[in-house]
Design an enzyme around this catalytic site. Sequence first.
Site, PDB file in Angstrom:
ATOM      1  N   HIS A  99      38.256  36.318  35.544  1.00 50.59           N
ATOM      2  CA  HIS A  99      38.892  36.637  36.295  1.00 50.59           C
ATOM      3  C   HIS A  99      38.774  36.110  38.195  1.00 50.59           C
ATOM      4  CE1 HIS A  99      41.771  38.900  39.151  1.00 50.59           C
ATOM      5  NE2 HIS A  99      42.864  39.268  38.311  1.00 50.59           N
TER       6      HIS A  99
ATOM      7  N   ASN B  62      47.470  42.849  33.173  1.00 44.04           N
ATOM      8  CA  ASN B  62      45.536  43.576  33.764  1.00 44.04           C
ATOM      9  C   ASN B  62      46.063  44.648  34.550  1.00 44.04           C
ATOM     10  OD1 ASN B  62      42.796  43.627  34.403  1.00 44.04           O
ATOM     11  ND2 ASN B  62      43.505  41.033  35.824  1.00 44.04           N
ATOM     12  N   TRP B  63      45.260  45.451  33.742  1.00 36.82           N
ATOM     13  CA  TRP B  63      44.934  46.660  34.254  1.00 36.82           C
ATOM     14  C   TRP B  63      44.153  47.108  35.234  1.00 36.82           C
ATOM     15  CZ3 TRP B  63      46.222  50.448  29.456  1.00 36.82           C
ATOM     16  CH2 TRP B  63      48.103  50.657  29.208  1.00 36.82           C
ATOM     17  N   LYS B  64      43.135  46.222  35.292  1.00 31.21           N
ATOM     18  CA  LYS B  64      42.075  46.104  36.142  1.00 31.21           C
ATOM     19  C   LYS B  64      40.810  46.964  36.233  1.00 31.21           C
ATOM     20  CE  LYS B  64      44.077  42.593  39.147  1.00 31.21           C
ATOM     21  NZ  LYS B  64      44.758  42.437  40.544  1.00 31.21           N
TER      22      LYS B  64
ATOM     23  N   GLY C 135      49.023  42.679  37.887  1.00 31.29           N
ATOM     24  CA  GLY C 135      48.298  43.548  37.828  1.00 31.29           C
ATOM     25  C   GLY C 135      48.949  44.916  38.561  1.00 31.29           C
ATOM     26  N   GLY C 136      49.124  45.378  39.837  1.00 36.47           N
ATOM     27  CA  GLY C 136      50.169  45.921  39.810  1.00 36.47           C
ATOM     28  C   GLY C 136      51.017  46.983  39.128  1.00 36.47           C
TER      29      GLY C 136
ATOM     30  N   GLU D 170      45.880  31.756  39.328  1.00 35.40           N
ATOM     31  CA  GLU D 170      46.380  33.258  40.295  1.00 35.40           C
ATOM     32  C   GLU D 170      45.214  32.540  41.123  1.00 35.40           C
ATOM     33  OE1 GLU D 170      46.633  36.649  37.589  1.00 35.40           O
ATOM     34  OE2 GLU D 170      44.292  36.257  37.895  1.00 35.40           O
TER      35      GLU D 170
ATOM     36  N   SER E  72      50.459  38.598  42.452  1.00 39.06           N
ATOM     37  CA  SER E  72      52.319  39.646  43.371  1.00 39.06           C
ATOM     38  C   SER E  72      53.274  39.087  42.366  1.00 39.06           C
ATOM     39  CB  SER E  72      52.111  38.873  44.431  1.00 39.06           C
ATOM     40  OG  SER E  72      50.730  40.210  45.098  1.00 39.06           O
TER      41      SER E  72
ATOM     42  N   GLY F 219      47.387  40.913  44.524  1.00 40.23           N
ATOM     43  CA  GLY F 219      47.656  41.639  45.080  1.00 40.23           C
ATOM     44  C   GLY F 219      47.855  42.095  46.774  1.00 40.23           C
TER      45      GLY F 219
ATOM     46  N   GLU G 272      38.166  38.418  40.597  1.00 41.48           N
ATOM     47  CA  GLU G 272      37.537  39.555  41.055  1.00 41.48           C
ATOM     48  C   GLU G 272      36.013  39.299  40.478  1.00 41.48           C
ATOM     49  OE1 GLU G 272      40.437  42.210  40.372  1.00 41.48           O
ATOM     50  OE2 GLU G 272      41.744  41.409  41.805  1.00 41.48           O
TER      51      GLU G 272
HETATM   52  P1  13P Z   1      48.478  41.590  41.319  1.00 34.16           P
HETATM   53  O1  13P Z   1      49.636  41.638  40.041  1.00 34.16           O
HETATM   54  O2  13P Z   1      48.777  42.877  41.653  1.00 34.16           O
HETATM   55  O3  13P Z   1      48.677  40.480  42.473  1.00 34.16           O
HETATM   56  O4  13P Z   1      47.485  40.744  40.611  1.00 34.16           O
HETATM   57  C1  13P Z   1      47.226  39.805  40.028  1.00 34.16           C
HETATM   58  C2  13P Z   1      46.044  39.678  39.011  1.00 34.16           C
HETATM   59  O5  13P Z   1      44.600  39.475  39.070  1.00 34.16           O
HETATM   60  C3  13P Z   1      46.356  39.475  37.265  1.00 34.16           C
HETATM   61  O6  13P Z   1      44.905  39.100  37.048  1.00 34.16           O
END
Ligand code: 13P
Length: 255
Positions: A99, A13-15, A238-239, A171, A217, A177, A101
């Site tokens: 998600h 997920n590149w966000k 994510g990251g 999640e 994470s 994050g 967020e």
């Molecule tokens: P991180 O891997 O950066 O914690 O993010 C997870 C995420 O929100 C994937 O959708």
Amino acid sequence: MNTAKRRTVIAGNWKMNFTPDQATAFINELKPMVAGKDNCDIIFCAPYVTIAAAQAAAQGSNIKIGAENVHFAPNGAYTGEVSAEMLKAIGVEYVIIGHSERRQYFGETDETVNLRTKAALAAGMTVILCLGEVKEQRLAGITDEVVAMQTKLDLAGVSAEELKRVIIAYEPVWAIGTGLTATPEQAEETCASIRRVVASMYGNDAAEALTIQYGGSMNDANAADLLAKTNVDGGLIGGASLVAKKFTAIVDAAQ
Ligand code: 13P
């Protein structure tokens, strides 16, 4: 992972990261690193404006490109939104919905998540449905109740046939994050708990066939232990999905 029963899916997920040029460079770097690693599906969900460049770079490879959200209406006066029909028209088959967020910062509720999910499924897309508890809920010992409620509300009205195109991403919000990962045991317990809820709604066979990812994470260091768990069928990352070496290590852990 239980690879006999269901597909493992490693998704990035590149966000709100990567311009089209950055996405092209990333995919070009990653392609040879994951070539032939076919024991899992590899998907990146990209910002709308980056999708076309990522698709072009991924063409002919085992990497698929998805979107990070979709609106529930087919078209109309919804400034800033994108419909399932539009995504389908540019060849997008996967979409993240719900998600944390989006729920936290953009007012999405289980009701809108459900509407978006049904619209994407009706358009023939595959949905990566995100759900999970916040820290206070875990500390209060109500994680199972929270994810059960989200699962039931978010999937309300989704048919058994459509469920075959649903991936659930568990999640825990406190792990996103933050560098705080759920332990493999916590991930396993809650993914298993979600699977039991799905079994109560759709029967055992459907629940056993459902891919349930863990997200929060997940990285090159912890992926193998998380993916070793029976009910953890992949990751939503994510990251670490922005760094080719780290992402490849997660794909390797799923082989
Ligand atoms: P991180 O891997 O950066 O914690 O993010 C997870 C995420 O929100 C994937 O959708």
